[in-house]
Design a protein around this motif. Structure first.
Motif, PDB file in Angstrom:
ATOM      1  N   SER A   1       1.081  -0.928  -0.038  1.00  0.00           N
ATOM      2  CA  SER A   1       0.081   0.025  -0.033  1.00  0.00           C
ATOM      3  C   SER A   1       0.884   1.324   0.232  1.00  0.00           C
ATOM      4  O   SER A   1       2.706   1.342   0.222  1.00  0.00           O
ATOM      5  CB  SER A   1      -0.408   0.007   1.257  1.00  0.00           C
ATOM      6  OG  SER A   1      -0.673   0.591   2.441  1.00  0.00           O
TER       7      SER A   1
ATOM      8  N   SER B   1      -7.790   5.774   1.183  1.00  0.00           N
ATOM      9  CA  SER B   1      -8.364   4.773   0.062  1.00  0.00           C
ATOM     10  C   SER B   1      -8.738   3.604   0.519  1.00  0.00           C
ATOM     11  O   SER B   1      -9.326   2.980  -0.316  1.00  0.00           O
ATOM     12  CB  SER B   1      -7.794   5.142  -0.981  1.00  0.00           C
ATOM     13  OG  SER B   1      -6.465   4.775  -0.396  1.00  0.00           O
ATOM     14  N   ASN B   2      -8.131   2.749   1.629  1.00  0.00           N
ATOM     15  CA  ASN B   2      -8.130   1.772   1.619  1.00  0.00           C
ATOM     16  C   ASN B   2      -7.657   0.517   0.199  1.00  0.00           C
ATOM     17  O   ASN B   2      -8.194  -0.229   0.952  1.00  0.00           O
ATOM     18  CB  ASN B   2      -9.286   1.223   1.940  1.00  0.00           C
ATOM     19  CG  ASN B   2      -9.866   1.384   4.030  1.00  0.00           C
ATOM     20  OD1 ASN B   2      -8.685   1.294   4.273  1.00  0.00           O
ATOM     21  ND2 ASN B   2     -11.640   1.773   3.942  1.00  0.00           N
ATOM     22  N   HIS B   3      -7.168   0.912  -0.135  1.00  0.00           N
ATOM     23  CA  HIS B   3      -6.238   0.418  -1.268  1.00  0.00           C
ATOM     24  C   HIS B   3      -5.033   0.331  -0.699  1.00  0.00           C
ATOM     25  O   HIS B   3      -3.669   0.887  -0.722  1.00  0.00           O
ATOM     26  CB  HIS B   3      -5.504   1.740  -2.159  1.00  0.00           C
ATOM     27  CG  HIS B   3      -6.089   0.939  -3.706  1.00  0.00           C
ATOM     28  ND1 HIS B   3      -5.970   0.496  -4.907  1.00  0.00           N
ATOM     29  CD2 HIS B   3      -4.650   1.019  -4.279  1.00  0.00           C
ATOM     30  CE1 HIS B   3      -5.435  -0.739  -5.410  1.00  0.00           C
ATOM     31  NE2 HIS B   3      -3.959   0.532  -5.152  1.00  0.00           N
ATOM     32  N   CYS B   4      -5.214  -1.566  -1.421  1.00  0.00           N
ATOM     33  CA  CYS B   4      -3.926  -2.002  -1.026  1.00  0.00           C
ATOM     34  C   CYS B   4      -3.569  -3.167  -2.439  1.00  0.00           C
ATOM     35  O   CYS B   4      -4.720  -3.400  -3.156  1.00  0.00           O
ATOM     36  CB  CYS B   4      -3.725  -3.252  -0.120  1.00  0.00           C
ATOM     37  SG  CYS B   4      -3.934  -2.558   1.594  1.00  0.00           S
ATOM     38  N   TRP B   5      -2.331  -4.055  -2.971  1.00  0.00           N
ATOM     39  CA  TRP B   5      -2.210  -4.641  -3.836  1.00  0.00           C
ATOM     40  C   TRP B   5      -1.474  -5.261  -3.638  1.00  0.00           C
ATOM     41  O   TRP B   5      -0.818  -5.430  -2.499  1.00  0.00           O
ATOM     42  CB  TRP B   5      -1.790  -3.737  -4.902  1.00  0.00           C
ATOM     43  CG  TRP B   5      -0.167  -3.379  -4.657  1.00  0.00           C
ATOM     44  CD1 TRP B   5       1.001  -3.833  -5.198  1.00  0.00           C
ATOM     45  CD2 TRP B   5      -0.255  -2.051  -4.405  1.00  0.00           C
ATOM     46  NE1 TRP B   5       1.311  -2.755  -5.421  1.00  0.00           N
ATOM     47  CE2 TRP B   5       1.092  -1.463  -4.259  1.00  0.00           C
ATOM     48  CE3 TRP B   5      -0.628  -1.154  -4.139  1.00  0.00           C
ATOM     49  CZ2 TRP B   5       2.000  -0.461  -4.017  1.00  0.00           C
ATOM     50  CZ3 TRP B   5      -0.450   0.355  -3.562  1.00  0.00           C
ATOM     51  CH2 TRP B   5       0.676   0.718  -3.291  1.00  0.00           C
TER      52      TRP B   5
ATOM     53  N   GLN C   1      -1.347  -6.138  -8.586  1.00  0.00           N
ATOM     54  CA  GLN C   1      -3.273  -5.352  -8.770  1.00  0.00           C
ATOM     55  C   GLN C   1      -3.621  -5.989  -7.512  1.00  0.00           C
ATOM     56  O   GLN C   1      -3.476  -5.867  -6.038  1.00  0.00           O
ATOM     57  CB  GLN C   1      -3.735  -7.062  -9.638  1.00  0.00           C
ATOM     58  CG  GLN C   1      -2.694  -6.963 -11.204  1.00  0.00           C
ATOM     59  CD  GLN C   1      -3.718  -5.843 -11.590  1.00  0.00           C
ATOM     60  OE1 GLN C   1      -4.938  -5.547 -11.971  1.00  0.00           O
ATOM     61  NE2 GLN C   1      -2.669  -5.326 -12.717  1.00  0.00           N
ATOM     62  N   VAL C   2      -5.144  -5.902  -7.294  1.00  0.00           N
ATOM     63  CA  VAL C   2      -6.336  -5.605  -6.407  1.00  0.00           C
ATOM     64  C   VAL C   2      -6.589  -7.150  -5.882  1.00  0.00           C
ATOM     65  O   VAL C   2      -7.081  -7.523  -4.936  1.00  0.00           O
ATOM     66  CB  VAL C   2      -7.268  -5.288  -6.355  1.00  0.00           C
ATOM     67  CG1 VAL C   2      -6.131  -3.146  -6.374  1.00  0.00           C
ATOM     68  CG2 VAL C   2      -8.150  -4.930  -6.911  1.00  0.00           C
TER      69      VAL C   2
ATOM     70  N   SER D   1      -9.864 -11.375  -3.245  1.00  0.00           N
ATOM     71  CA  SER D   1      -8.639  -9.280  -3.375  1.00  0.00           C
ATOM     72  C   SER D   1      -8.095  -9.713  -2.006  1.00  0.00           C
ATOM     73  O   SER D   1      -7.346 -10.020  -1.458  1.00  0.00           O
ATOM     74  CB  SER D   1     -10.426  -9.034  -2.779  1.00  0.00           C
ATOM     75  OG  SER D   1     -10.439  -9.644  -1.145  1.00  0.00           O
TER      76      SER D   1
ATOM     77  N   GLN E   1      -6.306  -7.704   1.028  1.00  0.00           N
ATOM     78  CA  GLN E   1      -6.436  -6.088   2.015  1.00  0.00           C
ATOM     79  C   GLN E   1      -5.934  -7.163   2.983  1.00  0.00           C
ATOM     80  O   GLN E   1      -5.915  -8.446   3.568  1.00  0.00           O
ATOM     81  CB  GLN E   1      -8.011  -6.723   2.393  1.00  0.00           C
ATOM     82  CG  GLN E   1      -8.988  -5.333   1.708  1.00  0.00           C
ATOM     83  CD  GLN E   1      -8.464  -3.998   1.776  1.00  0.00           C
ATOM     84  OE1 GLN E   1      -8.805  -3.606   2.016  1.00  0.00           O
ATOM     85  NE2 GLN E   1      -8.541  -3.382   0.214  1.00  0.00           N
TER      86      GLN E   1
END
Length: 88
Positions: free
Chosen positions: A31, A51-55, A61-62, A69, A71
């Protein structure tokens, strides 16, 4: 010159610890906040920002290599694609 017994035993113990060490989260979890830390992330808030965005480092990719997914609560020991942070 042969290594003293105490040193050989200490080296063996370190290898054993490294073989069994697992981090809380997968070593491939990434992240933005991950790159700002100077210590190992030990809780989800260490990864997540507003944003809570992780990869995944492996797929970029997510979703992970297993198609699920990415997270912090999902990327833990027991998941088929999990690797310890200490093994990456």
């Amino acid at each position: 010159m042969e290594q003293p017994f105490a040193d050989r035993e200490a080296d063996s113990n370190l290898r054993d610890m490294n073989d069994s060490a697992q981090s809380t989260f997968c070593g491939s979890l990434r992240s933005k906040k991950f790159f700002l830390r100077d210590t190992v992330a030990t809780e989800a808030s260490h990864y997540l920002d507003a944003s809570n965005h992780c990869w995944c480092r492996k797929t970029q990719q997510v979703f992970g290599p297993d198609g699920s997914s990415v997270q912090p609560e999902d990327c833990v020991a027991g998941r088929s694609c999990y690797t310890s942070l200490f093994d990456v």
